[in-house]
Design a protein around this motif. Structure first.
Motif, short mmCIF file in Angstrom:
data_model
loop_
_atom_site.label_atom_id
_atom_site.label_comp_id
_atom_site.label_asym_id
_atom_site.label_seq_id
_atom_site.Cartn_x
_atom_site.Cartn_y
_atom_site.Cartn_z
N THR A 239 -13.98 -3.21 -13.51
CA THR A 239 -14.40 -3.48 -14.88
C THR A 239 -13.29 -4.09 -15.71
O THR A 239 -13.55 -4.70 -16.74
CB THR A 239 -14.93 -2.20 -15.57
N GLY A 240 -12.05 -3.94 -15.27
CA GLY A 240 -10.91 -4.56 -15.94
C GLY A 240 -10.03 -5.26 -14.91
O GLY A 240 -10.05 -4.93 -13.73
N ALA A 241 -9.29 -6.25 -15.36
CA ALA A 241 -8.40 -6.98 -14.46
C ALA A 241 -7.31 -6.06 -13.93
O ALA A 241 -6.81 -5.19 -14.64
CB ALA A 241 -7.78 -8.16 -15.19
N VAL A 242 -6.96 -6.24 -12.66
CA VAL A 242 -5.93 -5.43 -12.01
C VAL A 242 -4.68 -6.29 -11.82
O VAL A 242 -4.76 -7.38 -11.25
CB VAL A 242 -6.43 -4.90 -10.65
N ALA A 243 -3.56 -5.81 -12.30
CA ALA A 243 -2.30 -6.56 -12.23
C ALA A 243 -1.94 -6.90 -10.78
O ALA A 243 -2.29 -6.17 -9.85
CB ALA A 243 -1.18 -5.76 -12.87
N VAL A 244 -1.22 -7.99 -10.62
CA VAL A 244 -0.83 -8.46 -9.29
C VAL A 244 0.00 -7.43 -8.55
O VAL A 244 -0.10 -7.31 -7.33
CB VAL A 244 -0.07 -9.81 -9.41
N SER A 245 0.78 -6.64 -9.24
CA SER A 245 1.66 -5.68 -8.57
C SER A 245 0.94 -4.39 -8.18
O SER A 245 1.52 -3.54 -7.53
CB SER A 245 2.84 -5.34 -9.49
N TYR A 246 -0.32 -4.20 -8.59
CA TYR A 246 -1.04 -2.98 -8.30
C TYR A 246 -1.75 -3.08 -6.95
O TYR A 246 -2.14 -4.13 -6.52
CB TYR A 246 -2.08 -2.69 -9.37
N THR A 247 -1.90 -1.93 -6.32
CA THR A 247 -2.57 -1.86 -5.03
C THR A 247 -3.82 -0.99 -5.13
O THR A 247 -3.76 0.10 -5.66
CB THR A 247 -1.62 -1.27 -3.96
N HIS A 248 -4.92 -1.48 -4.59
CA HIS A 248 -6.14 -0.70 -4.46
C HIS A 248 -6.15 -0.05 -3.09
O HIS A 248 -5.75 -0.66 -2.11
CB HIS A 248 -7.40 -1.59 -4.46
N LEU A 249 -6.62 1.14 -3.00
CA LEU A 249 -6.89 1.76 -1.72
C LEU A 249 -8.36 2.14 -1.74
O LEU A 249 -8.77 2.96 -2.56
CB LEU A 249 -6.02 2.99 -1.49
N THR A 250 -9.15 1.58 -0.86
CA THR A 250 -10.57 1.90 -0.85
C THR A 250 -10.89 2.71 0.41
O THR A 250 -10.46 2.36 1.49
CB THR A 250 -11.42 0.63 -0.88
N LEU A 251 -11.62 3.77 0.23
CA LEU A 251 -11.95 4.65 1.34
C LEU A 251 -13.44 4.93 1.34
O LEU A 251 -13.96 5.50 0.38
CB LEU A 251 -11.20 5.99 1.22
N PRO A 252 -14.15 4.59 2.41
CA PRO A 252 -15.56 4.94 2.47
C PRO A 252 -15.73 6.45 2.53
O PRO A 252 -14.95 7.14 3.18
CB PRO A 252 -16.05 4.30 3.76
#
Length: 80
Positions: A65-78
């Motif tokens: 819903t908001g822009a994520v900075a280039v230095s940030y990391t997402h971790l997605t887990l099903p």
């Protein structure tokens, strides 16, 4: 050792982890398809994001819903 009680009908599967680095935008691609945002957990810099409030997911599309900075990391887990 013997088993006492009823056999569990639950089955367990392994989790798939995907690391995504922020690109300054809101759109990302998942490596596996999901039906909705409640099927995954998203963490941004180790902070859990609330499904449908902070992100939406359908198929292989993940939309923040908001822009994520280039230095940030997402971790997605099903979760299913």
């Amino acid at each position: 050792m013997g088993y006492v009680g009823n056999q569990s009908s639950n089955s367990y599967s392994s989790m798939i982890k995907q690391d995504i680095t922020g690109n300054g935008g809101t759109s990302y691609t998942l490596t596996h398809a999901v039906a909705n945002s409640n099927e995954i957990e998203v963490f941004v810099n180790n902070v859990r994001q609330e499904p449908t409030d902070a992100y939406g997911a359908s198929g292989t599309a993940l939309t923040m819903t908001g822009a994520v900075a280039v230095s940030y990391t997402h971790l997605t887990l099903p979760t299913t």
